[in-house]
Design a protein around this motif. Structure first.
Motif, mmCIF file in Angstrom:
data_model
loop_
_atom_site.group_PDB
_atom_site.id
_atom_site.type_symbol
_atom_site.label_atom_id
_atom_site.label_comp_id
_atom_site.label_asym_id
_atom_site.label_seq_id
_atom_site.Cartn_x
_atom_site.Cartn_y
_atom_site.Cartn_z
ATOM 1 N N LEU A 112 0.892 -1.226 0.047
ATOM 2 C CA LEU A 112 -0.030 -0.056 -0.038
ATOM 3 C C LEU A 112 0.785 1.127 -0.137
ATOM 4 C CD1 LEU A 112 -2.757 -0.823 2.456
ATOM 5 C CD2 LEU A 112 -3.087 -0.160 -0.055
ATOM 6 N N ALA A 113 1.895 1.147 0.973
ATOM 7 C CA ALA A 113 2.787 2.583 0.836
ATOM 8 C C ALA A 113 3.555 2.753 -0.274
ATOM 9 C CB ALA A 113 3.650 2.246 2.021
ATOM 10 N N ILE A 114 4.116 1.660 -1.185
ATOM 11 C CA ILE A 114 4.568 1.762 -2.263
ATOM 12 C C ILE A 114 3.801 2.017 -3.348
ATOM 13 C CG2 ILE A 114 5.874 0.200 -4.108
ATOM 14 C CD1 ILE A 114 6.796 -1.735 -2.166
ATOM 15 N N ALA A 115 2.405 1.770 -3.310
ATOM 16 C CA ALA A 115 1.617 2.217 -4.355
ATOM 17 C C ALA A 115 1.279 3.779 -4.006
ATOM 18 C CB ALA A 115 0.420 1.678 -4.226
ATOM 19 N N LEU A 116 1.152 4.293 -2.911
ATOM 20 C CA LEU A 116 1.013 5.523 -2.584
ATOM 21 C C LEU A 116 2.017 6.367 -2.853
ATOM 22 C CD1 LEU A 116 -1.012 5.613 1.090
ATOM 23 C CD2 LEU A 116 -2.052 6.405 -1.151
ATOM 24 N N ALA A 117 3.105 5.998 -2.362
ATOM 25 C CA ALA A 117 4.509 6.790 -2.709
ATOM 26 C C ALA A 117 4.302 7.138 -4.252
ATOM 27 C CB ALA A 117 5.796 6.009 -1.868
ATOM 28 N N ALA A 118 4.322 5.883 -4.970
ATOM 29 C CA ALA A 118 4.692 6.251 -6.430
ATOM 30 C C ALA A 118 3.422 7.119 -7.200
ATOM 31 C CB ALA A 118 4.036 4.824 -7.188
ATOM 32 N N LEU A 119 2.209 7.175 -6.406
ATOM 33 C CA LEU A 119 1.384 7.997 -6.929
ATOM 34 C C LEU A 119 1.780 9.467 -6.494
ATOM 35 C CD1 LEU A 119 -1.930 6.319 -5.993
ATOM 36 C CD2 LEU A 119 -1.232 6.709 -8.381
ATOM 37 N N LEU A 120 2.170 9.549 -5.286
ATOM 38 C CA LEU A 120 2.657 10.920 -4.881
ATOM 39 C C LEU A 120 3.917 11.515 -5.485
ATOM 40 C CD1 LEU A 120 1.685 10.908 -1.099
ATOM 41 C CD2 LEU A 120 0.342 11.866 -3.076
ATOM 42 N N ASN A 121 4.615 10.450 -6.123
ATOM 43 C CA ASN A 121 5.913 10.940 -6.765
ATOM 44 C C ASN A 121 5.752 11.386 -8.221
ATOM 45 O OD1 ASN A 121 8.808 10.942 -6.288
ATOM 46 N ND2 ASN A 121 9.130 9.077 -7.432
ATOM 47 N N ARG A 122 4.510 11.286 -8.482
ATOM 48 C CA ARG A 122 4.422 11.685 -10.064
ATOM 49 C C ARG A 122 4.667 13.231 -10.390
ATOM 50 N NH1 ARG A 122 -1.317 10.343 -12.097
ATOM 51 N NH2 ARG A 122 -1.706 11.179 -9.762
ATOM 52 N N LYS A 123 5.380 13.457 -11.302
ATOM 53 C CA LYS A 123 5.821 14.998 -11.610
ATOM 54 C C LYS A 123 4.413 15.860 -11.754
ATOM 55 C CE LYS A 123 10.425 14.772 -13.522
ATOM 56 N NZ LYS A 123 10.853 13.354 -13.958
ATOM 57 N N GLY A 124 4.517 17.055 -11.323
ATOM 58 C CA GLY A 124 3.393 17.727 -11.744
ATOM 59 C C GLY A 124 2.080 17.749 -10.977
ATOM 60 N N LEU A 125 2.229 16.796 -9.874
ATOM 61 C CA LEU A 125 1.002 16.633 -9.098
ATOM 62 C C LEU A 125 0.802 17.678 -8.118
ATOM 63 C CD1 LEU A 125 -1.200 14.195 -8.337
ATOM 64 C CD2 LEU A 125 0.358 13.808 -6.173
ATOM 65 N N ARG A 126 -0.627 18.500 -8.169
ATOM 66 C CA ARG A 126 -0.767 19.497 -7.439
ATOM 67 C C ARG A 126 -1.055 18.969 -6.044
ATOM 68 N NH1 ARG A 126 -4.604 23.739 -10.456
ATOM 69 N NH2 ARG A 126 -3.317 23.756 -12.381
ATOM 70 N N GLY A 127 -0.441 19.878 -4.925
ATOM 71 C CA GLY A 127 -0.979 19.763 -3.401
ATOM 72 C C GLY A 127 -0.406 18.369 -2.820
ATOM 73 N N VAL A 128 0.974 18.176 -3.383
ATOM 74 C CA VAL A 128 1.613 16.922 -2.732
ATOM 75 C C VAL A 128 1.861 17.040 -1.385
ATOM 76 C CG1 VAL A 128 3.778 15.684 -2.920
ATOM 77 C CG2 VAL A 128 2.760 16.471 -5.275
ATOM 78 N N GLY A 129 2.190 18.418 -0.865
ATOM 79 C CA GLY A 129 2.394 18.531 0.516
ATOM 80 C C GLY A 129 1.180 18.149 1.411
ATOM 81 N N VAL A 130 0.098 18.359 0.833
ATOM 82 C CA VAL A 130 -1.239 18.197 1.514
ATOM 83 C C VAL A 130 -1.527 16.657 1.826
ATOM 84 C CG1 VAL A 130 -3.654 18.357 1.648
ATOM 85 C CG2 VAL A 130 -2.132 20.313 0.927
ATOM 86 N N TYR A 131 -1.322 15.951 0.654
ATOM 87 C CA TYR A 131 -1.360 14.509 0.636
ATOM 88 C C TYR A 131 -0.546 13.948 1.522
ATOM 89 C CZ TYR A 131 -4.489 14.911 -3.458
ATOM 90 O OH TYR A 131 -5.493 15.091 -4.199
ATOM 91 N N ARG A 132 1.023 14.257 1.476
ATOM 92 C CA ARG A 132 1.760 13.641 2.320
ATOM 93 C C ARG A 132 1.582 13.814 3.720
ATOM 94 N NH1 ARG A 132 7.360 15.495 -0.995
ATOM 95 N NH2 ARG A 132 6.934 14.262 -2.869
ATOM 96 N N THR A 133 1.251 15.124 4.119
ATOM 97 C CA THR A 133 0.799 15.580 5.451
ATOM 98 C C THR A 133 -0.305 14.495 5.877
ATOM 99 O OG1 THR A 133 1.543 17.753 5.010
ATOM 100 C CG2 THR A 133 0.345 17.182 7.137
ATOM 101 N N LEU A 134 -1.294 14.311 5.045
ATOM 102 C CA LEU A 134 -2.509 13.669 5.429
ATOM 103 C C LEU A 134 -2.218 12.051 5.523
ATOM 104 C CD1 LEU A 134 -5.505 14.865 3.139
ATOM 105 C CD2 LEU A 134 -5.108 15.103 5.518
#
Lengths: 321, 439
Positions: A112-134
């Protein structure tokens, strides 16, 4: 790690420059006395803490496992009595099974963590900080607070979990006090609370993969998903290995969630108590310190065996780039 | 769940193994600290601060009031009241007593007394009692006896409790059921509970609790059995009378369906269900009067009746005592404080607040008729119940079996086993624990 990759060799892992071992040895031998003393002084706070708070109690616990305790500390040597009792105790078998179920469930947090990390590691994703904090929030939340909230969520009478299930026509239950569901309900909380931390580790791992590999793979026409499977997953295996080892060690010592969410008079206790909970029950509630020490030692040996096993098989699947 | 990043590959292997070893073994045999005393003047008669460990938040203000009054009379002695919630009180007390840092004076209950007295954790007060005005005959006899170990007094009785039938007047009226009377039998209770149960509204007639004191510790003596033999060597749980006393409760859930399941009671505490009008009756203690009076719904709608009659009158009464740590630095000052707490005056103060029934003879009636809660509820059943109740089941290491028998009996409450099967298993566990005690 910034070796050039030519377009002709896509996805090939470049050889690492070999570290100059001789150079390193010379520098460590060349330390002056004063430097050595300073070095020891600097590690002293940690070393003393580790010795006094971890190593020494561990040695004491090993000794205690061969003793029988009085109510307030006095103990007498009783040889292997405690271990004979451990072997015969049906509660230990039961709590081991519960612990393994819990550990198995917590390991689900890794993919699960790998999948989430991959999704959050995409270039140009908006609000990455918010997701990571959540996703990271559960990690910085007190287990007591987590337990309290999840207890309400799981409540059989007015819990939101049952309300949601009711919407799709599934009858709920008292998740935490039903002996068939308690350990799984706790396992889900464990997944939820560890996925954020693991995700951050995987993100770090992913960000250290050179972009050239992906560029080369794109040129060769590999899809994003194929790139993830063939480049990302193999290259983060050192992180995966580390996370797996730590998750297993921590999960085998699960206590807080069971203590806070189930408790001593719950009808689900026997099907949710973990080895460390049994240790607490015997050592703290029932004043059998020696027996509890033996349980702790059995757990230690078990953790060592499982961890050694993990180190053995890592050669087959971990790629140190 | 603390994770530490590890660096080099070889270092990682060694470190992980060390981490595994260290963390799994240091999970908690070493003690935590309690509150110890501090002295600024030293010596027997000098200035001293004494700590007083208690677990009840509702009583804390009264204890602080008494401490302030005591300080006024003895300006050299300051008493510091330390509240530790019930759930962690005994765990913390035991660790701090083992480490020698227990509070100078603290609350003790019947269940734990023998362990502390026989383990040398609390002081033998006999020499001090002999020299003082304290007379053990002034206290409820069962409690004065309960806090005597091998002929010596180790604790000055503080308060007592008893169990009675709390009921919800509003729900009774709505269901058209007459309120409980003193001639009620167990069958009357079930019949009323059946009329009061309304599953569509989520309302049940009664809560069949699994905590001994509010359930089978009461009904086992009422059926003529006992939980533990008078000489504390044998469990009585598997006797036919005891099984009847247990089945009284399990039938409410599994046969008559007039009580929420045990799972539901674990999710939501029965007291809370009573306070929100989800159950119409509950066996609950005299201590609950203050709690129920604090909730507007139960303040308006609750009242108390006598326990339904089973085979014979009976019940259970637990009591608290004030004790002194064996390792206190200020035994003289601590004794002065215990003497003060054991006085008629301190008992009167507690009776008038209505939170607990003092153990001082005669003050129970004062509590039942003059306290603020007595204006709300009929408290006489508690005072009457004290006269027939037996002492709280205890032995040298009560905690070795008290939770364990609940775990076994739970299986009868959930319907996985019959009451007889569960009682037999619970008795076996209890007998094993009792056999391991050293007298």
């Amino acid at each position: 790690m910034s070796s050039p990759v030519t377009a002709a060799e896509p996805a090939a892992v470049p050889p690492l420059p070999r570290p100059d071992l001789r150079a390193r040895r010379r520098s460590s031998k060349g330390l002056r006395r004063g430097d050595v003393i300073w070095g020891y002084l600097l590690i002293a706070p940690t070393a003393i803490g580790l010795l006094g708070l971890s190593i020494w109690p561990a040695i004491q616990t090993f000794w205690f496992s061969f003793t029988t305790w009085g109510s307030f500390g006095g103990h007498t040597f009783s040889g292997l009595d405690n271990y004979m009792q451990v072997v015969k105790d049906p509660e230990l078998g039961r709590s081991l099974l519960n612990t393994f179920i819990y550990t198995g469930m917590t390991l689900i947090s890794i993919p699960l963590a790998i999948a989430l990390a991959a999704l959050l590691n995409r270039k140009g994703l908006r609000g990455v900080g918010v997701y990571r904090t959540l996703y990271f929030l559960p990690v910085v939340t007190l287990p007591a607070a987590i337990s309290l909230v999840w207890k309400l969520l799981y409540n059989g009478d007015f819990g939101p979990v049952n309300a949601l299930l009711g919407l799709v026509g599934i009858p709920g239950t008292s998740w935490l006090s039903n002996s068939h569901t308690a350990i799984y309900a706790i396992g889900i909380v464990s997944i939820w609370s560890s996925v954020g931390y693991n995700m951050v580790l995987f993100l770090a791992g992913m960000q250290s993969i050179p972009a050239e590999y992906y560029e080369a793979a794109s040129i060769d026409g590999a899809s994003k998903f194929r790139q993830f499977l063939r480049i990302t997953v193999p290259l983060i295996t050192p992180t995966t290995f580390f996370v797996a080892v730590i998750t297993v060690i921590n999960s085998l010592q699960a206590f807080d969630l069971v203590y806070l969410m189930v408790g001593p008079t719950s009808p689900a206790l026997q099907s949710a108590e973990t080895v460390v909970y049994l240790f607490y029950e015997k050592g703290i509630i029932q004043s059998q310190g020696g027996y509890a020490a033996a349980i702790a030692f059995v757990l230690l040996v078990l953790i060592l065996i499982i961890t050694l096993f993990q180190f053995r098989v890592q050669k087959r699947w971990v790629h140190y780039a | 769940m603390n994770l530490q990043p590890l660096t080099s590959r070889r270092g990682r292997k060694a470190a992980v193994l060390a981490l595994a070893a260290a963390t799994s073994l240091s999970i908690g045999l070493s003690g935590c600290s309690g509150g110890s005393s501090s002295s600024s003047g030293g010596g027997g008669g000098g200035k001293a601060t004494i700590t007083y460990g208690v677990w009840d938040v509702t009583q804390a203000p009264v204890m602080k009031q008494l401490a302030a009054e005591f300080h006024k009379q003895n300006p050299n002695i300051t008493v510091q009241v330390q509240v530790t919630p019930w759930d962690s009180y005994w765990t913390k007390l035991k660790t701090s007593a083992t480490g020698g840092s227990a509070p100078d004076t603290f609350w003790m209950n019947d269940a734990n007394f023998e362990q502390y007295a026989s383990g040398g954790a609390i002081k033998d007060l006999q020499p001090m009692v002999a020299k003082s005005d304290i007379k053990m005959s002034n206290y409820v006899q069962a409690q004065a006896k309960a806090y005597t170990y091998k002929g010596d007094v180790y604790g000055i009785p503080k308060d007592v409790d008893s169990i009675a039938l709390w009921y919800n007047k509003k729900l009774f009226k709505e269901a058209g059921v007459k309120p409980p009377t003193s001639s009620w039998t167990g069958d009357d209770l079930i019949a009323a509970a059946q009329k009061l149960t309304n599953t569509a509204k989520g309302v049940y007639g009664i809560a069949a609790q699994n905590t001994g004191q509010q359930s089978f510790y009461v009904t086992i003596p009422q059926e003529g059995g006992y939980v533990i033999s008078p000489d504390q060597t044998k469990s009585g749980l598997d006797s036919p009378q005891a099984i009847k006393g247990i089945q009284y409760w399990t039938d409410m859930i599994n046969k008559y369906h007039v009580s929420p399941t045990l799972q539901a009671q674990t999710d939501t505490a029965p007291d809370n269900m009573f306070e929100s009008g989800k159950i119409a009756m509950i066996y609950e203690g005299s201590w609950a009067a203050a709690e129920f009076a604090g909730v507007p719904y139960t303040k308006a709608n609750a009242d108390v009746a006598d326990l339904p009659l089973l085979a014979q009158p009976g019940g259970v009464s637990n009591g608290l005592a004030n004790v002194m740590s064996a390792k206190t630095q200020h035994p003289d000052q601590a004794w002065k404080w215990l003497e003060f707490l054991g006085s008629k005056h301190a008992a009167d103060v507690q009776a008038k607040t209505g939170i607990v029934i003092p153990a001082y003879n005669g003050t129970a009636q004062e509590w039942a008729t003059e306290s603020p809660v007595s204006k709300l509820y009929n408290l006489q059943p508690f005072a009457d119940e004290l006269k027939v109740a037996t002492a709280y089941p205890s032995s040298q290491n009560t905690s070795a079996w008290a939770d364990a028998i609940v775990t076994e009996l739970n299986k009868a409450y959930t319907g996985d086993e019959t009451a007889a099967q569960a009682a037999k298993n619970a008795a076996a566990i209890m007998n094993k624990a009792l056999a391991a005690e050293k007298h």
